[in-house]
Design an enzyme around this catalytic site. Structure first.
Site, PDB file in Angstrom:
ATOM      1  N   ARG A  46       0.859  -1.193   0.000  1.00 27.20           N
ATOM      2  CA  ARG A  46       0.000   0.000   0.000  1.00 27.20           C
ATOM      3  C   ARG A  46       0.890   1.236   0.000  1.00 27.20           C
ATOM      4  O   ARG A  46       1.704   1.418   0.909  1.00 27.20           O
ATOM      5  CB  ARG A  46      -0.902  -0.011   1.234  1.00 27.20           C
ATOM      6  CG  ARG A  46      -1.702   1.257   1.368  1.00 27.20           C
ATOM      7  CD  ARG A  46      -2.733   1.246   2.496  1.00 27.20           C
ATOM      8  NE  ARG A  46      -3.253   2.589   2.597  1.00 27.20           N
ATOM      9  CZ  ARG A  46      -3.082   3.401   3.641  1.00 27.20           C
ATOM     10  NH1 ARG A  46      -2.467   2.979   4.730  1.00 27.20           N
ATOM     11  NH2 ARG A  46      -3.538   4.633   3.616  1.00 27.20           N
ATOM     12  N   HIS A  70      -2.842  10.938   1.048  1.00 22.60           N
ATOM     13  CA  HIS A  70      -2.243  10.688   2.359  1.00 22.60           C
ATOM     14  C   HIS A  70      -1.615  12.002   2.818  1.00 22.60           C
ATOM     15  O   HIS A  70      -0.418  12.090   3.075  1.00 22.60           O
ATOM     16  CB  HIS A  70      -1.233   9.537   2.299  1.00 22.60           C
ATOM     17  CG  HIS A  70      -0.967   8.873   3.623  1.00 22.60           C
ATOM     18  ND1 HIS A  70      -1.105   7.517   3.826  1.00 22.60           N
ATOM     19  CD2 HIS A  70      -0.569   9.377   4.815  1.00 22.60           C
ATOM     20  CE1 HIS A  70      -0.785   7.212   5.083  1.00 22.60           C
ATOM     21  NE2 HIS A  70      -0.450   8.338   5.705  1.00 22.60           N
ATOM     22  N   GLU A  91      -7.272   8.360   6.746  1.00 24.60           N
ATOM     23  CA  GLU A  91      -7.470   8.868   8.114  1.00 24.60           C
ATOM     24  C   GLU A  91      -8.078  10.265   8.205  1.00 24.60           C
ATOM     25  O   GLU A  91      -7.408  11.239   8.563  1.00 24.60           O
ATOM     26  CB  GLU A  91      -6.143   8.851   8.878  1.00 24.60           C
ATOM     27  CG  GLU A  91      -5.499   7.489   8.937  1.00 24.60           C
ATOM     28  CD  GLU A  91      -4.460   7.363  10.043  1.00 24.60           C
ATOM     29  OE1 GLU A  91      -3.994   8.402  10.534  1.00 24.60           O
ATOM     30  OE2 GLU A  91      -4.136   6.230  10.417  1.00 24.60           O
ATOM     31  N   ASN A  93      -7.158   1.610   9.585  1.00 19.84           N
ATOM     32  CA  ASN A  93      -5.838   1.854  10.156  1.00 19.84           C
ATOM     33  C   ASN A  93      -6.015   1.738  11.660  1.00 19.84           C
ATOM     34  O   ASN A  93      -6.636   2.604  12.276  1.00 19.84           O
ATOM     35  CB  ASN A  93      -5.340   3.263   9.815  1.00 19.84           C
ATOM     36  CG  ASN A  93      -5.020   3.434   8.338  1.00 19.84           C
ATOM     37  OD1 ASN A  93      -5.229   2.536   7.538  1.00 19.84           O
ATOM     38  ND2 ASN A  93      -4.501   4.595   7.992  1.00 19.84           N
ATOM     39  N   TYR A 101      -4.296   1.190  15.335  1.00 21.63           N
ATOM     40  CA  TYR A 101      -3.107   1.143  16.196  1.00 21.63           C
ATOM     41  C   TYR A 101      -3.474   0.900  17.653  1.00 21.63           C
ATOM     42  O   TYR A 101      -2.704   0.333  18.413  1.00 21.63           O
ATOM     43  CB  TYR A 101      -2.332   2.464  16.094  1.00 21.63           C
ATOM     44  CG  TYR A 101      -1.648   2.664  14.773  1.00 21.63           C
ATOM     45  CD1 TYR A 101      -0.346   2.213  14.568  1.00 21.63           C
ATOM     46  CD2 TYR A 101      -2.300   3.294  13.709  1.00 21.63           C
ATOM     47  CE1 TYR A 101       0.291   2.395  13.358  1.00 21.63           C
ATOM     48  CE2 TYR A 101      -1.662   3.485  12.492  1.00 21.63           C
ATOM     49  CZ  TYR A 101      -0.359   3.025  12.321  1.00 21.63           C
ATOM     50  OH  TYR A 101       0.267   3.200  11.115  1.00 21.63           O
ATOM     51  N   GLU A 160      -3.362  -0.227   8.028  1.00 23.12           N
ATOM     52  CA  GLU A 160      -2.157   0.098   8.802  1.00 23.12           C
ATOM     53  C   GLU A 160      -2.278  -0.532  10.173  1.00 23.12           C
ATOM     54  O   GLU A 160      -3.336  -0.493  10.787  1.00 23.12           O
ATOM     55  CB  GLU A 160      -1.965   1.612   9.005  1.00 23.12           C
ATOM     56  CG  GLU A 160      -1.531   2.363   7.784  1.00 23.12           C
ATOM     57  CD  GLU A 160      -1.335   3.865   8.039  1.00 23.12           C
ATOM     58  OE1 GLU A 160      -1.034   4.270   9.191  1.00 23.12           O
ATOM     59  OE2 GLU A 160      -1.485   4.628   7.074  1.00 23.12           O
TER      60      GLU A 160
HETATM   61  C1  PNW Z   1      -0.972   7.231  10.869  1.00 26.74           C
HETATM   62  N1  PNW Z   1      -2.509  10.037  16.524  1.00 26.74           N
HETATM   63  O1  PNW Z   1      -0.916   8.448  11.482  1.00 26.74           O
HETATM   64  C2  PNW Z   1      -0.646   7.576   9.438  1.00 26.74           C
HETATM   65  O2  PNW Z   1      -1.528   7.067   8.487  1.00 26.74           O
HETATM   66  C3  PNW Z   1       0.771   7.304   9.067  1.00 26.74           C
HETATM   67  O3  PNW Z   1       1.136   8.187   8.057  1.00 26.74           O
HETATM   68  C4  PNW Z   1       1.656   7.410  10.296  1.00 26.74           C
HETATM   69  O4  PNW Z   1       3.019   7.348  10.018  1.00 26.74           O
HETATM   70  C5  PNW Z   1       1.238   6.277  11.221  1.00 26.74           C
HETATM   71  O5  PNW Z   1      -0.153   6.323  11.509  1.00 26.74           O
HETATM   72  C6  PNW Z   1       1.997   6.241  12.525  1.00 26.74           C
HETATM   73  O6  PNW Z   1       1.745   7.389  13.279  1.00 26.74           O
HETATM   74  C7  PNW Z   1      -1.315   8.743  12.765  1.00 26.74           C
HETATM   75  O7  PNW Z   1      -1.926  11.019  17.035  1.00 26.74           O
HETATM   76  C8  PNW Z   1      -0.762   9.871  13.314  1.00 26.74           C
HETATM   77  O8  PNW Z   1      -3.438   9.424  17.117  1.00 26.74           O
HETATM   78  C9  PNW Z   1      -1.152  10.300  14.552  1.00 26.74           C
HETATM   79  C10 PNW Z   1      -2.121   9.578  15.252  1.00 26.74           C
HETATM   80  C11 PNW Z   1      -2.673   8.434  14.701  1.00 26.74           C
HETATM   81  C12 PNW Z   1      -2.257   8.013  13.445  1.00 26.74           C
END
Ligand code: PNW
Length: 472
Positions: free
Chosen positions: A99, A143, A189, A317, A319, A378
């Site tokens: 991706r 992006h 996002e 995405n 995390y 992601e």
């Molecule tokens: C995502 N937060 O960004 C993005 O899609 C990527 O480009 C980035 O490198 C990756 O996650 C890791 O950070 C985020 O503050 C940036 O919650 C900030 C946040 C979440 C996702």
């Protein structure tokens, strides 16, 4: 060519037949798509090459004080010149999909008007190289590198004209690449680029708008998404699949009882009112409209139809997640449960360890809005990676993170949720937005002085996961 392994003694062989029978309960479904992900501004560099225009991230990162150490993406991973080598890194991992994102200002240097075919050519070369190596391209159109001209004239996503320009750009790129690219994401996002960029001022364009203006920007962004979906389909040279890669926030039940599960599902629907919910339902939730009051976005009814144009697949995405409980005093309600200070997180302070988010994300999205193929577009983590004396990064914390998250994703697959693939963020360390180069998310360690990429322990781990199609 497989990269050299400095610590071969602790790395298993890739002989899939060596899988013990007991490990069968860790298998992923046959045909599960393993991939990695990056984004244009974070890896490409070549900021002025082949007619590329200026993006809001060029402007923001070149404004002193905005990014840690005043870093910028002028060179980044120099992927623009090293993409062939980077495709070989992917091949060595065994990924079947990649991706990447397309830099809008390479293709339309001024955002709209005359296209720059030379800019699109980079992606022609990249796609050809991926296909020649048996790797399936998944392209994201936005992006976050908005052409600066669109920010200067009309305020970027504050303007409906930006949504229209995005549709035109999406159609142009689709007509150029869709003979070879089958899988498309409009935007990456919504919550992050609108809120961090237009509400809190910590990402480009660095604005701190009122709620009313930020809500309007969020609305114009999802409108742009809908126009993009329609334009991609209208200009595609052959059948394509179109989706989003959204930072859908995931409510995780504090414990798995029917009441808490239902509460977490309601919380997920409300906390995504301005992105996934309006995209899938074609309306803003009553709660969002009530709470926003006079600050709610203004729009014509027709726009909600465009925003909710049906999708072929859903990209999440994911995390982390947040914990939710049922409120026994109010049926059909929910409360979010704050984490204590001791709650573990990865190197990025926001990245709370919450493996369950992968399972609940897939389950809520399917339950709330119906079954569509789900790709985790992601997932990954930052780690305080330091090479050892052999140059190897022993990122045991990233391996721990991945093992736990993949276990939860496997649970989703085994229960029959339509999870089709997983893109690990990221192939290699890169420009981590406002954190500059201080925060590393890669499977490969990048020495920015020499542009050397070295596989970390987590790269060895991911290669074994892919070879065995199994959580290890
Ligand atoms: C995502 N937060 O960004 C993005 O899609 C990527 O480009 C980035 O490198 C990756 O996650 C890791 O950070 C985020 O503050 C940036 O919650 C900030 C946040 C979440 C996702």
């Amino acid at each position: 060519m497989r990269p050299a392994m400095a610590s071969a003694a602790i790395v298993a062989s890739s002989d899939a037949d060596a899988l013990p029978a007991a490990a069968a309960d860790r298998q992923f479904p046959k045909g599960f798509t393993w991939g990695t992900a990056t984004a244009s501004y974070q890896v490409e560099g070549a900021a002025k090459e082949d007619g590329r225009g200026v993006s809001i991230w060029d402007t923001f990162s070149h404004t002193p004080g905005k990014v840690v150490n005043d870093a910028n993406g002028d060179v980044a991973d120099d992927h623009f010149h090293r993409y062939k080598q980077d495709v070989q890194l992917m091949k060595a991992l065994g990924v079947k999909a990649y991706r990447f994102s397309i830099a809008w200002p390479r293709v339309f240097p001024a955002g709209s008007g005359a296209p720059n075919p030379k800019g699109l050519d980079f992606y022609n070369r990249l796609v050809d190289e991926l296909l020649a190596n048996g790797i399936r391209p998944f392209a994201t159109l936005y992006h976050w590198d908005l052409p600066q001209t669109l920010q200067d004239n009309g305020g970027g996503w504050e303007s409906r004209d930006t949504a229209k320009a995005f549709g035109d750009y999406a159609g142009y790129v689709a007509s150029g690449l869709s003979d070879r690219v089958h899988d498309w994401f409009t935007m990456n996002e919504f919550w992050v680029f609108i809120n961090l960029g237009y509400r809190f001022g910590v990402h480009a364009p660095g604005l701190k708008l009122s709620n009313a203006r930020a809500n309007q920007a969020a609305h114009n962004a999802v409108l742009g998404h809908g126009l993009g979906v329609q334009a991609i389909r209208a200009h595609a040279k052959r059948a394509v699949r179109v989706g989003i890669a959204d930072s859908t926030s995931i409510g995780v039940p504090v414990m798995e009882t029917p009441a808490h599960v239902a509460a977490a599902e309601r919380a997920t629907r409300e906390s995504n009112a301005q992105a996934m919910t309006v995209i899938r339902e074609g309306k803003y939730t009553d709660q969002f409209l009530r709470e926003a009051g006079a600050d709610a976005p203004k729009y014509a009814a027709e726009e909600l139809k465009i925003i909710s144009t049906p999708l072929d697949f859903i990209g999440l995405n994911t995390y982390t997640g947040y914990f939710v409980a049922a409120d026994p005093t109010k049926p059909d309600s929910y409360v979010t449960v704050p984490n204590p200070a001791s709650y573990p997180h990865m190197a990025s302070p926001w990245l709370n360890v919450c493996p369950e988010s992968l399972y609940w994300g897939s389950r809520h999205v399917t339950k709330l809005w119906g079954s569509k193929p789900i790709y985790i577009t992601e997932n990954g983590c930052s780690s305080s990676d330091v090479p050892d004396k052999n140059g190897k990064v022993q990122d045991t914390d990233r391996v721990m993170y991945l093992r736990n998250y993949l276990g939860q994703l496997r649970r989703a697959a085994v229960e029959g949720l339509p999870v089709s693939g997983y893109f690990l963020w990221s192939l290699m360390d890169n420009f981590e937005w406002a954190d500059g180069y201080t925060n590393r998310f890669g499977l490969h360690y990048v020495d920015y002085a020499t542009q050397t990429r070295t596989p970390k322990l987590s790269a060895d781990y991911y290669r074994e996961v892919i070879a065995r199609n199994s959580v290890l």
